[in-house]
Design an enzyme around this catalytic site. Structure first.
Site, PDB file in Angstrom:
ATOM      1  N   ASN A  71      39.501  -7.489 -12.951  1.00 40.04           N
ATOM      2  CA  ASN A  71      39.188  -6.558 -11.860  1.00 40.04           C
ATOM      3  C   ASN A  71      39.225  -5.099 -12.326  1.00 40.04           C
ATOM      4  O   ASN A  71      39.176  -4.184 -11.514  1.00 40.04           O
ATOM      5  CB  ASN A  71      40.166  -6.769 -10.697  1.00 40.04           C
ATOM      6  CG  ASN A  71      41.620  -6.525 -11.110  1.00 40.04           C
ATOM      7  OD1 ASN A  71      41.889  -6.069 -12.215  1.00 40.04           O
ATOM      8  ND2 ASN A  71      42.546  -6.824 -10.216  1.00 40.04           N
ATOM      9  N   ASP A  77      53.890  -2.915 -19.515  1.00 35.69           N
ATOM     10  CA  ASP A  77      54.276  -3.585 -18.273  1.00 35.69           C
ATOM     11  C   ASP A  77      55.118  -4.837 -18.531  1.00 35.69           C
ATOM     12  O   ASP A  77      55.246  -5.292 -19.676  1.00 35.69           O
ATOM     13  CB  ASP A  77      53.024  -3.937 -17.446  1.00 35.69           C
ATOM     14  CG  ASP A  77      51.924  -4.598 -18.281  1.00 35.69           C
ATOM     15  OD1 ASP A  77      52.188  -5.024 -19.418  1.00 35.69           O
ATOM     16  OD2 ASP A  77      50.781  -4.698 -17.784  1.00 35.69           O
TER      17      ASP A  77
HETATM   18  C1  GLP Z   1      47.527  -8.756 -18.092  1.00 35.19           C
HETATM   19  C2  GLP Z   1      48.119  -7.428 -18.569  1.00 35.19           C
HETATM   20  C3  GLP Z   1      47.045  -6.427 -18.861  1.00 35.19           C
HETATM   21  C4  GLP Z   1      45.975  -7.055 -19.731  1.00 35.19           C
HETATM   22  C5  GLP Z   1      45.375  -8.232 -19.023  1.00 35.19           C
HETATM   23  C6  GLP Z   1      44.196  -8.853 -19.754  1.00 35.19           C
HETATM   24  O1  GLP Z   1      47.161  -8.705 -16.763  1.00 35.19           O
HETATM   25  N1  GLP Z   1      49.022  -6.846 -17.637  1.00 35.19           N
HETATM   26  O2  GLP Z   1      47.620  -5.292 -19.495  1.00 35.19           O
HETATM   27  O3  GLP Z   1      45.010  -6.123 -20.030  1.00 35.19           O
HETATM   28  O4  GLP Z   1      46.420  -9.163 -18.872  1.00 35.19           O
HETATM   29  O5  GLP Z   1      44.542 -10.034 -20.362  1.00 35.19           O
HETATM   30  P1  GLP Z   1      43.597 -10.856 -21.342  1.00 35.19           P
HETATM   31  O6  GLP Z   1      43.447 -10.031 -22.546  1.00 35.19           O
HETATM   32  O7  GLP Z   1      44.349 -12.125 -21.573  1.00 35.19           O
HETATM   33  O8  GLP Z   1      42.315 -11.081 -20.626  1.00 35.19           O
END
Ligand code: GLP
Length: 235
Positions: free
Chosen positions: A136, A67
């Site tokens: 979420n 993404d």
């Molecule tokens: C973003 C990304 C996700 C990822 C999430 C979790 O929202 N789009 O792909 O899984 O962050 O992030 P973190 O690992 O910093 O909690």
């Protein structure tokens, strides 16, 4: 789904990196589906260390990322393009021409999504798809919703995602409200899925792994994948 619990984030990174190392040793021109966020950082650190030590070779590997935010480009420090460059690509021997992310600055976002779908189709689905998980339960930027998109799509980010990701921006109002994400279908078509999570995600990981399978907790669909592993650290 298989669950591996580690004490520290570093151990989580090492455990996940060993899986990558074994798979790349078996297939040199592996297709990697890559992820951003804080959870994959220990894994990327370990992959960089393995590469410096000569125990893993990315020279024939190709990658595409899950993404990207809409409205910021690869030179913005919070873009996922920038993140990947800093945390992984500049530290391993991957050919930069073999790494791909959606372009969040494209004038025509629908055309950009179609381009990304074509790219995935041409490469084939990932041999290993790396995932984090949102608070979420989102995977990539596939937010809780009644329907999953079949293809790469532009999504409105959920309020809790914007809140969670605002910690990375100087001013919360700078957090993009929309993003381009690969679809749940693309994720589910990967041969192997590795989801990494820190201890603060224990509850949502438990719901995703053991609760009902519902599009309102997108990661719960991973229960239907034949080879999905969660590596979670206590830390
Ligand atoms: C973003 C990304 C996700 C990822 C999430 C979790 O929202 N789009 O792909 O899984 O962050 O992030 P973190 O690992 O910093 O909690």
């Amino acid at each position: 789904m298989k669950l591996i619990e580690t004490k520290t984030k570093t151990e989580m990174g090492v455990t996940a990196a060993e899986i990558f190392k074994d798979e790349i040793a078996k297939k040199h021109d592996l297709i990697l589906g890559l992820a951003t966020g804080s959870s994959p950082i220990p894994l990327y650190n370990e992959l960089a260390a393995m590469c410096s030590a000569g125990s893993i070779d990315f020279s024939q590997v190709r990658s595409y990322n899950l993404d990207e935010y809409v409205g910021i480009g690869g030179d913005h420090p919070q873009s996922y393009g920038y993140f990947m460059e800093q945390n992984l690509f500049s530290r391993i021997n991957i050919d930069k021409n073999n790494t791909f992310l959606p372009n969040g600055l494209a004038d025509d976002l629908d055309a950009e999504c179609a381009r990304y779908d074509k790219l995935i189709e041409n490469f084939g689905f990932a041999d290993i798809q790396l995932l984090g998980i949102g608070p979420n339960g989102h995977i990539g930027f596939n937010e809780p919703a009644g329907l999953f998109s079949r293809n790469t799509t532009v999504v409105e980010l959920a309020e809790d995602t914007i809140d969670a990701n605002s910690r990375f921006f100087d001013d919360p109002s700078e957090v993009p409200r929309t993003a381009i994400t690969m679809s749940v279908r693309h994720i589910m078509c990967a041969a192997k899925i590795i989801l990494v999570a820190n201890g603060n995600k224990k509850e949502i990981v438990d719901k995703a792994m053991n609760g009902e399978i519902t599009s309102y907790i997108p990661a719960s669909v991973l229960q239907m994948h034949p080879d999905a592993t969660v590596v979670i650290s206590e830390e």
